[in-house]
Design an enzyme around this catalytic site. Structure first.
Site, PDB file in Angstrom:
ATOM      1  N   ASP A  32       0.853  -1.180   0.000  1.00 16.47           N
ATOM      2  CA  ASP A  32       0.000   0.000   0.000  1.00 16.47           C
ATOM      3  C   ASP A  32       0.901   1.246   0.000  1.00 16.47           C
ATOM      4  O   ASP A  32       2.101   1.156   0.276  1.00 16.47           O
ATOM      5  CB  ASP A  32      -0.867  -0.068   1.266  1.00 16.47           C
ATOM      6  CG  ASP A  32      -1.593   1.212   1.573  1.00 16.47           C
ATOM      7  OD1 ASP A  32      -2.230   1.767   0.667  1.00 16.47           O
ATOM      8  OD2 ASP A  32      -1.507   1.667   2.736  1.00 16.47           O
ATOM      9  N   PHE A  33       0.304   2.420  -0.280  1.00 17.00           N
ATOM     10  CA  PHE A  33       1.093   3.662  -0.271  1.00 17.00           C
ATOM     11  C   PHE A  33       0.880   4.443   1.028  1.00 17.00           C
ATOM     12  O   PHE A  33       1.726   4.461   1.899  1.00 17.00           O
ATOM     13  CB  PHE A  33       0.771   4.527  -1.494  1.00 17.00           C
ATOM     14  CG  PHE A  33       1.649   5.743  -1.592  1.00 17.00           C
ATOM     15  CD1 PHE A  33       2.971   5.615  -1.992  1.00 17.00           C
ATOM     16  CD2 PHE A  33       1.171   6.998  -1.262  1.00 17.00           C
ATOM     17  CE1 PHE A  33       3.805   6.730  -2.059  1.00 17.00           C
ATOM     18  CE2 PHE A  33       1.988   8.117  -1.325  1.00 17.00           C
ATOM     19  CZ  PHE A  33       3.318   7.985  -1.734  1.00 17.00           C
ATOM     20  N   ASP A  34      -0.286   5.072   1.178  1.00 16.09           N
ATOM     21  CA  ASP A  34      -0.534   5.916   2.354  1.00 16.09           C
ATOM     22  C   ASP A  34      -0.592   5.072   3.628  1.00 16.09           C
ATOM     23  O   ASP A  34      -1.361   4.114   3.722  1.00 16.09           O
ATOM     24  CB  ASP A  34      -1.843   6.691   2.184  1.00 16.09           C
ATOM     25  CG  ASP A  34      -1.754   7.723   1.090  1.00 16.09           C
ATOM     26  OD1 ASP A  34      -1.181   8.794   1.331  1.00 16.09           O
ATOM     27  OD2 ASP A  34      -2.242   7.448  -0.028  1.00 16.09           O
ATOM     28  N   ASP A 218      -1.959  -0.881   5.891  1.00 10.50           N
ATOM     29  CA  ASP A 218      -2.202  -0.276   7.199  1.00 10.50           C
ATOM     30  C   ASP A 218      -3.662  -0.018   7.517  1.00 10.50           C
ATOM     31  O   ASP A 218      -3.979   0.373   8.651  1.00 10.50           O
ATOM     32  CB  ASP A 218      -1.472   1.071   7.282  1.00 10.50           C
ATOM     33  CG  ASP A 218      -2.221   2.177   6.521  1.00 10.50           C
ATOM     34  OD1 ASP A 218      -2.582   3.197   7.129  1.00 10.50           O
ATOM     35  OD2 ASP A 218      -2.467   1.996   5.310  1.00 10.50           O
TER      36      ASP A 218
END
Length: 283
Positions: A32-34, A218
């Protein structure tokens, strides 16, 4: 297992990490990124990859089959905020944006995309009025995501109160236009059905014929990707689930094989994994 790496707490996770180390050329690392590669910030437009993320990925990527970033952001935005373009070592990086509706390949530097869902434009037009009718909570704001629309409550005086008060009305709005509502960390996203990180990840893994997979995320939006890895494990493909630790999302931490302390922990883990892959004996 290489001692510098943190040890998964589950047998499935330990098996998955062992398989990755034994046959890295068959392994896919998906992230994932954020909240995973980038810290969560009050204004998502200010989010940037952790300072060590690109170097960690560039050290790992040439040693494994593939690195893929799976995000709800537009693919081009994730590439820009991540600083992924033109990085030596990341020439095979793939970014699946909008939960797989968009794809950026470092090899070509281009984005390919499916046609947008018409319900997004309808929701976009009605959303300000819906927020006004339900109190227009101070600090609540709309993020335009192209193929989706998100309402953030993190900057409200009462973030959780605003989040809970808006879930019902926004769910109704999404349903009227053929969309779904996806709750996250103080964010409510309205997006087309069939767009999730699990679908995107599973499709990509079929394409790459991965021998093992590691996924790190997350938030609640990462649960479908966790489920996709769990299904692969049940079918015989080893996998590791990593939670970029957050007290806001215990549901994700409870299903992870390994938890690390946010993006800094993810970067440390990727750095150690790149070293471990280079040092581990092959089967």
């Amino acid at each position: 297992m290489v001692s510098s790496l943190p040890h998964p707490t589950t047998s499935a996770g330990r098996d998955g990490l062992a398989a990755l180390l034994a046959r890295p050329e068959q392994a896919v690392v998906a992230l994932d990124f954020d909240g995973t590669l980038a810290e969560i910030v009050p204004d998502p437009e200010q989010a940037r990859a952790h300072p060590g993320a690109v170097a960690a990925l560039a050290a790992l990527a040439p040693r494994i089959a593939s690195v893929v970033v799976v995000t709800g952001r537009p693919a081009g935005v994730a590439v820009r905020y991540g600083g992924f373009a033109g990085v030596p070592g990341l020439d095979r990086l793939v970014v699946l944006g909008h939960y797989g509706a968009e794809r950026w390949d470092a090899a070509t530097g281009t984005v390919t995309a499916a046609a947008p869902h018409p319900g997004v434009a309808a929701v976009r037009a009605e959303l300000p009025g819906v927020l006004d009718r339900h109190g227009a909570w101070p600090g609540v704001w709309i993020e335009e995501k192209g193929r989706a629309v998100a309402v953030h409550t993190r900057r409200a005086v009462d973030p959780e109160g605003a989040f809970e008060a808006l879930k019902g009305p926004l769910g109704d709005l999404a349903a009227r236009h053929g969309l779904v509502l996806e709750p996250g960390r103080m964010v409510l996203e309205l997006r087309p059905p069939g767009m999730d990180k699990g679908v995107a990840l599973a499709s990509y893994l079929r394409e790459t014929d991965a021998g093992s997979v590691l996924y790190a995320g997350d938030d609640l939006g990462d649960l479908p990707a966790f489920a996709a890895v769990e299904k692969l494990r049940a079918d015989g493909t080893p996998g590791v689930l990593v939670c970029s630790g957050s007290s806001e999302v215990p549901a994700l931490a409870d299903r992870a094989d390994l938890a690390v302390p946010g993006p800094s922990g993810v970067v440390d883990f990727l750095t150690d994994l790149a070293k471990a892959v280079s040092e581990a004996p092959r089967s």
